[in-house]
Design a protein around this motif. Sequence first.
Motif, mmCIF file in Angstrom:
data_model
loop_
_atom_site.group_PDB
_atom_site.id
_atom_site.type_symbol
_atom_site.label_atom_id
_atom_site.label_comp_id
_atom_site.label_asym_id
_atom_site.label_seq_id
_atom_site.Cartn_x
_atom_site.Cartn_y
_atom_site.Cartn_z
ATOM 1 N N VAL A 150 -44.320 -1.332 -53.144
ATOM 2 C CA VAL A 150 -45.286 -1.616 -52.090
ATOM 3 C C VAL A 150 -46.205 -2.752 -52.509
ATOM 4 O O VAL A 150 -46.575 -3.598 -51.690
ATOM 5 C CB VAL A 150 -46.097 -0.343 -51.754
ATOM 6 N N ASN A 188 -52.480 -0.717 -46.214
ATOM 7 C CA ASN A 188 -51.924 0.562 -46.662
ATOM 8 C C ASN A 188 -52.004 1.613 -45.562
ATOM 9 O O ASN A 188 -51.106 2.451 -45.432
ATOM 10 C CB ASN A 188 -52.662 1.046 -47.914
ATOM 11 N N ARG A 192 -48.801 3.447 -43.824
ATOM 12 C CA ARG A 192 -48.709 4.902 -43.668
ATOM 13 C C ARG A 192 -48.305 5.255 -42.238
ATOM 14 O O ARG A 192 -47.420 6.084 -42.017
ATOM 15 C CB ARG A 192 -50.051 5.566 -43.997
ATOM 16 N N LEU A 215 -45.797 4.989 -50.798
ATOM 17 C CA LEU A 215 -47.027 4.603 -50.111
ATOM 18 C C LEU A 215 -48.244 4.778 -51.018
ATOM 19 O O LEU A 215 -48.281 5.666 -51.870
ATOM 20 C CB LEU A 215 -47.210 5.437 -48.841
ATOM 21 N N ILE A 216 -49.239 3.925 -50.807
ATOM 22 C CA ILE A 216 -50.487 3.971 -51.564
ATOM 23 C C ILE A 216 -51.595 4.487 -50.651
ATOM 24 O O ILE A 216 -51.710 4.064 -49.499
ATOM 25 C CB ILE A 216 -50.866 2.570 -52.087
ATOM 26 N N PRO A 218 -54.795 4.668 -48.685
ATOM 27 C CA PRO A 218 -55.825 3.698 -48.283
ATOM 28 C C PRO A 218 -57.165 4.078 -48.907
ATOM 29 O O PRO A 218 -57.620 5.213 -48.766
ATOM 30 C CB PRO A 218 -55.867 3.833 -46.755
ATOM 31 N N TRP A 240 -57.293 -2.733 -56.508
ATOM 32 C CA TRP A 240 -55.902 -2.294 -56.407
ATOM 33 C C TRP A 240 -55.508 -1.393 -57.571
ATOM 34 O O TRP A 240 -54.789 -0.411 -57.398
ATOM 35 C CB TRP A 240 -54.966 -3.501 -56.347
#
Length: 242
Positions: A150, A188, A192, A215-216, A218, A240
């Motif tokens: 990602v 992000n 999602r 996914l990261i 948010p 980040w």
Amino acid sequence: MIDNLKAFLDSKVAQYNQPGFITNDPICIPHLFTKKQDIEIMGFWAATLAWGQRVTIINKCRELIALMDGAPHDFVMNHGDIDLKKLLSFKHRTFNDIDTLYFIHFFRHHYSNHNSLEDAFVPSKDHTVILSDSEESGRRTSIVPISESVENSLNQFRSYFLSLPDFPYRTKKHVSSPSQKSTCKRLNMFLRWMVRKDDCGVDFGIWNKIKPADLIMPCDLHVDRVARKLNLISRKQTDWQT
């Protein structure tokens, strides 16, 4: 400290990850549509404009939809110069008409060559990217290799988004990337919405090239504050790497 953190977090998921949450959240904007490209365009725009009060964000997105005659993808692909004049009045905080017109220009370019915005995040081949964001005059370019992470997808997307001729320098601030050490909260969040397979009817899960497990979360000021209270974050900076 909460004794059973997982149980507590699971209870919050159950509380908020349900259809009743949609109405008063920016995710209600892409939920106005059923066409994939409309969902992508307005999902991206809603995420981009998601700062400030939620009521204002939602109202501004609805205003934008009305300016595009209620059909974002059709407007993007078939607008004329006269149609674009309507957009000159659109503004949300620091997002203005220059940014709006470039977004339309980018979407038209992309959808002329691809069926889904997902391909902008997971390109099928090497592409030219901008190496230096600090130079207002002149641009240096290089070739970025394909990566499935990602982090690299977001870096590649920003480079691609800003790669069209004569892009406005001011628009750069509206699309972040990990290479800038940004948390990329809005991107992000958008990922999602598009990627997460949700049987509760909140997220769309219409993309398949990015894995939900990658996914990261948010991370904004509010998420950061709560995470620190729960001892989930110990690092001083919020970027980040956090």
